[in-house]
Write a protein that holds these residues in place. Structure first.
Motif, PDB file in Angstrom:
ATOM      1  N   THR A  20       0.859  -1.059  -0.134  1.00  0.00           N
ATOM      2  CA  THR A  20      -0.008   0.012  -0.040  1.00  0.00           C
ATOM      3  C   THR A  20       0.737   1.104   0.084  1.00  0.00           C
ATOM      4  OG1 THR A  20      -0.045  -0.037   2.390  1.00  0.00           O
ATOM      5  CG2 THR A  20      -2.011  -1.064   1.275  1.00  0.00           C
ATOM      6  N   GLY A  21       2.022   1.013   0.527  1.00  0.00           N
ATOM      7  CA  GLY A  21       2.975   2.301   0.331  1.00  0.00           C
ATOM      8  C   GLY A  21       2.681   3.185   1.675  1.00  0.00           C
ATOM      9  N   LEU A  22       2.215   2.523   2.723  1.00  0.00           N
ATOM     10  CA  LEU A  22       1.695   3.140   4.065  1.00  0.00           C
ATOM     11  C   LEU A  22       2.868   2.609   4.925  1.00  0.00           C
ATOM     12  CD1 LEU A  22      -2.270   2.687   4.264  1.00  0.00           C
ATOM     13  CD2 LEU A  22      -1.012   4.757   3.686  1.00  0.00           C
ATOM     14  N   SER A  23       2.947   3.286   6.201  1.00  0.00           N
ATOM     15  CA  SER A  23       3.754   2.762   7.188  1.00  0.00           C
ATOM     16  C   SER A  23       3.017   1.829   8.057  1.00  0.00           C
ATOM     17  CB  SER A  23       4.455   4.077   7.756  1.00  0.00           C
ATOM     18  OG  SER A  23       3.190   4.588   8.783  1.00  0.00           O
ATOM     19  N   SER A  26       0.836   3.621  10.247  1.00  0.00           N
ATOM     20  CA  SER A  26      -0.488   3.740   9.524  1.00  0.00           C
ATOM     21  C   SER A  26      -1.507   2.701   9.364  1.00  0.00           C
ATOM     22  CB  SER A  26      -0.332   4.563   8.188  1.00  0.00           C
ATOM     23  OG  SER A  26       0.171   5.601   8.162  1.00  0.00           O
ATOM     24  N   TYR A  30      -5.238   3.000  11.233  1.00  0.00           N
ATOM     25  CA  TYR A  30      -6.500   2.650  10.224  1.00  0.00           C
ATOM     26  C   TYR A  30      -7.446   1.358  11.100  1.00  0.00           C
ATOM     27  CZ  TYR A  30      -4.763   6.347   7.061  1.00  0.00           C
ATOM     28  OH  TYR A  30      -4.641   7.295   6.672  1.00  0.00           O
ATOM     29  N   LEU A  57      -7.487  -0.366   2.359  1.00  0.00           N
ATOM     30  CA  LEU A  57      -6.374   0.628   2.612  1.00  0.00           C
ATOM     31  C   LEU A  57      -6.023   1.392   1.346  1.00  0.00           C
ATOM     32  CD1 LEU A  57      -4.015  -1.479   4.840  1.00  0.00           C
ATOM     33  CD2 LEU A  57      -5.362   0.632   5.613  1.00  0.00           C
ATOM     34  N   LEU A  58      -5.933   0.913   0.222  1.00  0.00           N
ATOM     35  CA  LEU A  58      -5.538   1.682  -1.193  1.00  0.00           C
ATOM     36  C   LEU A  58      -6.645   2.764  -1.056  1.00  0.00           C
ATOM     37  CD1 LEU A  58      -4.485  -1.326  -3.226  1.00  0.00           C
ATOM     38  CD2 LEU A  58      -3.019   0.381  -2.332  1.00  0.00           C
ATOM     39  N   VAL A  60      -8.626   4.151   1.231  1.00  0.00           N
ATOM     40  CA  VAL A  60      -8.313   5.218   2.161  1.00  0.00           C
ATOM     41  C   VAL A  60      -7.022   6.118   1.885  1.00  0.00           C
ATOM     42  CG1 VAL A  60      -7.308   5.639   4.692  1.00  0.00           C
ATOM     43  CG2 VAL A  60      -9.038   3.740   4.286  1.00  0.00           C
ATOM     44  N   LYS A  61      -6.016   5.528   1.126  1.00  0.00           N
ATOM     45  CA  LYS A  61      -5.001   6.337   0.836  1.00  0.00           C
ATOM     46  C   LYS A  61      -5.385   7.262  -0.350  1.00  0.00           C
ATOM     47  CE  LYS A  61      -0.233   5.573  -0.929  1.00  0.00           C
ATOM     48  NZ  LYS A  61       0.868   4.888  -1.485  1.00  0.00           N
ATOM     49  N   GLN A  62      -6.437   6.754  -1.286  1.00  0.00           N
ATOM     50  CA  GLN A  62      -6.979   7.733  -2.215  1.00  0.00           C
ATOM     51  C   GLN A  62      -7.850   9.001  -1.481  1.00  0.00           C
ATOM     52  OE1 GLN A  62      -8.751   4.894  -4.562  1.00  0.00           O
ATOM     53  NE2 GLN A  62      -7.208   4.686  -6.004  1.00  0.00           N
ATOM     54  N   LYS A  64      -7.260  10.109   1.561  1.00  0.00           N
ATOM     55  CA  LYS A  64      -6.537  10.977   2.570  1.00  0.00           C
ATOM     56  C   LYS A  64      -6.123  12.322   1.760  1.00  0.00           C
ATOM     57  CE  LYS A  64      -3.315  11.003   6.421  1.00  0.00           C
ATOM     58  NZ  LYS A  64      -4.176  11.744   6.919  1.00  0.00           N
TER      59      LYS A  64
END
Length: 132
Positions: A20-23, A26, A30, A57-58, A60-62, A64
């Protein structure tokens, strides 16, 4: 945490973060605020997530960068989930109307971002002109 592995088709948190590219922080956040269902746990206590959690999560990432609140994110994700479950026709229409409202909100927020981006590009050009 040792090497990341799949357990019964489930992903460890490091794999989820990478996809996802999230930490890691994060992803845990979430989950804690209810945007993800609670993760299963491996025998060693590691969080294990499904591909569906990665997909959430993807999304959510969009949302944010469009400044969706946690409540808005949760409501949109819940509506998507309910729609995917095949509700009765009346409820299906209600969910589609709700998602149409979110789509309009996304359009409005995209317009604001495009204005900000245009301003940033103009500044970039003017600074480039000064440096010639």
């Amino acid at each position: 945490m040792g090497p990341t592995t799949k357990t019964r088709g489930l992903l460890q948190i490091g794999d989820v973060a990478e996809r996802t590219g999230l930490s890691l922080r994060s992803v845990r956040h979430y989950e804690e605020v209810g945007l993800l269902p609670p993760a299963e746990r491996s025998p060693g206590g590691f969080r294990l997530y499904t591909d569906a959690a990665v997909d959430r999560l993807l999304v959510v990432k969009q949302m944010k960068p469009l400044e969706f609140t946690l409540d808005e994110m949760r409501a949109l994700l819940d509506a998507q989930d309910e729609l995917a479950a095949g509700p009765a026709p009346t409820r299906r229409r209600e969910l589609q109307e709700s998602l149409a409202g979110y789509r309009l909100l996304v359009e409005q927020r995209l317009a604001k971002l495009e204005q900000r981006l245009a301003g940033g590009r103009a500044l970039h050009v003017s600074l480039g002109t000064l440096l010639r």
